[in-house]
Scaffold this active site. Sequence first.
Site, PDB file in Angstrom:
ATOM      1  N   ALA A  73       0.840  -1.189   0.000  1.00 38.90           N
ATOM      2  CA  ALA A  73       0.000   0.000   0.000  1.00 38.90           C
ATOM      3  C   ALA A  73       0.881   1.248   0.000  1.00 38.90           C
ATOM      4  CB  ALA A  73      -0.913  -0.011   1.217  1.00 38.90           C
ATOM      5  N   GLN A  75       1.558   3.693   2.057  1.00 31.32           N
ATOM      6  CA  GLN A  75       2.428   3.872   3.217  1.00 31.32           C
ATOM      7  C   GLN A  75       2.944   2.517   3.716  1.00 31.32           C
ATOM      8  OE1 GLN A  75       3.784   6.418   4.882  1.00 31.32           O
ATOM      9  NE2 GLN A  75       2.986   7.931   3.432  1.00 31.32           N
ATOM     10  N   SER A  76       3.463   1.729   2.815  1.00 28.02           N
ATOM     11  CA  SER A  76       3.910   0.375   3.146  1.00 28.02           C
ATOM     12  C   SER A  76       5.202   0.384   3.964  1.00 28.02           C
ATOM     13  CB  SER A  76       4.129  -0.422   1.862  1.00 28.02           C
ATOM     14  OG  SER A  76       4.787  -1.644   2.117  1.00 28.02           O
ATOM     15  N   ASN A  77       5.141  -0.184   5.161  1.00 25.03           N
ATOM     16  CA  ASN A  77       6.351  -0.378   5.957  1.00 25.03           C
ATOM     17  C   ASN A  77       7.265  -1.409   5.304  1.00 25.03           C
ATOM     18  OD1 ASN A  77       5.451   1.337   8.151  1.00 25.03           O
ATOM     19  ND2 ASN A  77       4.047  -0.312   8.695  1.00 25.03           N
ATOM     20  N   ALA A  79       7.621  -1.985   2.088  1.00 21.12           N
ATOM     21  CA  ALA A  79       8.323  -1.367   0.965  1.00 21.12           C
ATOM     22  C   ALA A  79       9.531  -0.572   1.462  1.00 21.12           C
ATOM     23  CB  ALA A  79       7.369  -0.464   0.190  1.00 21.12           C
TER      24      ALA A  79
END
Length: 337
Positions: A73, A75-77, A79
């Site tokens: 998503a 705000q992917s942690n 990523a």
Amino acid sequence: MHLSRFPRLHFAHLPTPLEPMPRISEHLGGPNLWIKRDDCTGLSSGGNKTRKLEFLMADAVERGADTIITQGATQSNHARQTCAAAARLGHECHILLEDRTGYHDEAYAYNDNVLLDQLHGASISVRPADSDMNAEMEQLAQKLRDDGKKPYLIPGGGSNEIGALGYVNAALETTVQANERSLRIDHFVHATGSAGTQAGLVVGFEAMNSKIPVYGISVRAAKEKQEANVHGLAQRTADFMDINPDLITAEKIVANSDYVGDGYGLPTASMVEAVTMLAQYEGILLDPVYSGKGFAGLIDLIRKGHFNKGENVVFLHTGGSVSLFAYPKVFDLPGYV
């Protein structure tokens, strides 16, 4: 379990602390609460995906990859931590971000995890909600192959049999820490999303015959779907480790979906309460998408008497507090302008 049979790189700060939370335990008047601080894994402000990436990036190196592709998503942690791991190895990194929430304000769309992705040197492209993200990754991978690159694809959340090894190891680590301080863990609670963390924990605790039950609080999928996803991955992980997958029965998988709210990444009042409460009672920052909703579920379950007074409940902090700054208007705090 001898996890050294599997390729692994070492860049996480381990073991992460296992800490008591006496003030909030007293405030809630229920079980004794502990927190496993996987927000302290060290890679680009930490988080649970770092454990998975130690095994995933080792596999990428063994396969001769020079380029990493993953998705998540906005705000992917996951990523953010993948970008950082790729930077440490000198690999090119491409991130596909799915617009799951529909938020397009500047704080959410461009700052925090997105900013850090870019600081780590990754390229970012956005896909609309409900895209087939695995197909999108494969399409990009083929283009890169045609250009002479050797891409390695990591699924969302790093959640496959290789990534789940990170949380098999976390189960072992937690059990050792508990044994060293004579702490009997009656329940292990965490936010569950892409399934790899819960699958690894269940396999690890079951393989050791620890008798520690894992209680997942879903942040996205409905109960039946989430439990099926976790169960399937847990069985595949056990098989990958040459552990009898029948050891992982469906009854061992619990995912409570009562605290998702309107959807993934969408704030809830109980999440705001949970994040604020832990910050003010224990000085610990949760995130609004995963650990915030997970801890909100734990608070509500305590209030409902699900856990007995005197029991020891460990909550897994999966990191991601950097994304708090993507939701500045959600927390109605005194003095906010």
